[in-house]
Scaffold this motif. Structure first.
Motif, mmCIF file in Angstrom:
data_model
loop_
_atom_site.group_PDB
_atom_site.id
_atom_site.type_symbol
_atom_site.label_atom_id
_atom_site.label_comp_id
_atom_site.label_asym_id
_atom_site.label_seq_id
_atom_site.Cartn_x
_atom_site.Cartn_y
_atom_site.Cartn_z
ATOM 1 N N THR A 63 -36.648 -18.886 -58.345
ATOM 2 C CA THR A 63 -37.045 -17.667 -57.629
ATOM 3 C C THR A 63 -35.958 -17.248 -56.647
ATOM 4 O OG1 THR A 63 -39.379 -18.185 -57.906
ATOM 5 C CG2 THR A 63 -38.813 -16.676 -56.111
ATOM 6 N N GLN A 64 -35.341 -18.213 -55.980
ATOM 7 C CA GLN A 64 -34.264 -17.898 -55.030
ATOM 8 C C GLN A 64 -33.051 -17.298 -55.752
ATOM 9 O OE1 GLN A 64 -33.208 -21.160 -52.395
ATOM 10 N NE2 GLN A 64 -35.329 -21.860 -52.457
ATOM 11 N N ALA A 121 -39.159 -22.747 -57.221
ATOM 12 C CA ALA A 121 -38.683 -22.070 -56.010
ATOM 13 C C ALA A 121 -37.188 -21.799 -56.089
ATOM 14 C CB ALA A 121 -39.013 -22.893 -54.767
ATOM 15 N N ILE A 122 -36.443 -22.726 -56.668
ATOM 16 C CA ILE A 122 -34.995 -22.523 -56.810
ATOM 17 C C ILE A 122 -34.719 -21.365 -57.762
ATOM 18 C CG2 ILE A 122 -32.854 -23.575 -57.664
ATOM 19 C CD1 ILE A 122 -34.079 -26.287 -56.647
ATOM 20 N N GLU A 163 -31.289 -8.813 -54.825
ATOM 21 C CA GLU A 163 -30.849 -8.233 -53.550
ATOM 22 C C GLU A 163 -29.452 -7.631 -53.669
ATOM 23 O OE1 GLU A 163 -31.306 -11.316 -50.609
ATOM 24 O OE2 GLU A 163 -33.486 -11.337 -50.880
ATOM 25 N N ARG A 170 -26.559 -19.196 -51.787
ATOM 26 C CA ARG A 170 -26.990 -17.797 -51.976
ATOM 27 C C ARG A 170 -25.890 -16.795 -51.677
ATOM 28 N NH1 ARG A 170 -33.173 -16.378 -51.564
ATOM 29 N NH2 ARG A 170 -32.333 -14.290 -51.594
ATOM 30 N N GLU A 208 -33.997 -13.747 -56.655
ATOM 31 C CA GLU A 208 -33.998 -12.890 -55.464
ATOM 32 C C GLU A 208 -32.582 -12.571 -55.009
ATOM 33 O OE1 GLU A 208 -36.359 -15.140 -52.710
ATOM 34 O OE2 GLU A 208 -38.253 -14.401 -53.556
ATOM 35 N N ALA A 209 -31.691 -13.549 -55.046
ATOM 36 C CA ALA A 209 -30.306 -13.316 -54.632
ATOM 37 C C ALA A 209 -29.645 -12.277 -55.533
ATOM 38 C CB ALA A 209 -29.524 -14.621 -54.655
#
Length: 120
Positions: free
Chosen positions: A25-26, A22-23, A33, A102, A29-30
């Motif tokens: 993935t974050q 999950a980390i 974005e 993030r 994503e950051a």
């Protein structure tokens, strides 16, 4: 038998221990974005983001931190913001036992974009 190297960022994340997927993935994503026009690839066995063929940044998940690379030294205000995470001259490390910053990752991506734009 040696584990095969991942061929995609999805495969890289899937091969990580479940506790840190999950980390990763974050982080991905950051970056996406802040640089939606970047191309995802792998380089040096790390997730890599490129703009117009140039490397924007890499990341890797380690046992105790997430590393962002190649984040070269910048202006004084940039270094003041990234300073707590600066590990080496071109590396930022985010400890896995702390919340992922993030907003700082977004800031770094924008700084990297500006650095690449100046290079051209």
């Amino acid at each position: 038998m040696k584990k095969p190297k991942p061929a995609t960022i999805d495969a890289y994340i899937a091969a990580l221990p479940e506790a840190v997927q999950a980390i990763a993935t974050q982080v991905r994503e950051a970056i996406r974005e802040a640089a939606p026009d970047s191309e995802e690839t792998l380089k040096y066995d790390m997730p890599t983001f490129k703009l117009a063929g140039e490397s924007l940044m890499y990341f890797a998940v380690w046992k105790q931190h997430v590393g962002l690379y190649a984040i070269y030294p910048g202006a004084e205000d940039f270094e003041a913001r990234v300073g707590p995470y600066r590990a080496e001259k071109d590396t930022l490390r985010f400890p896995l036992n702390q919340p992922l910053p993030r907003e700082l990752i977004t800031y770094v991506v924008h700084a990297q974009r500006a650095r690449l734009a100046l290079k051209k």
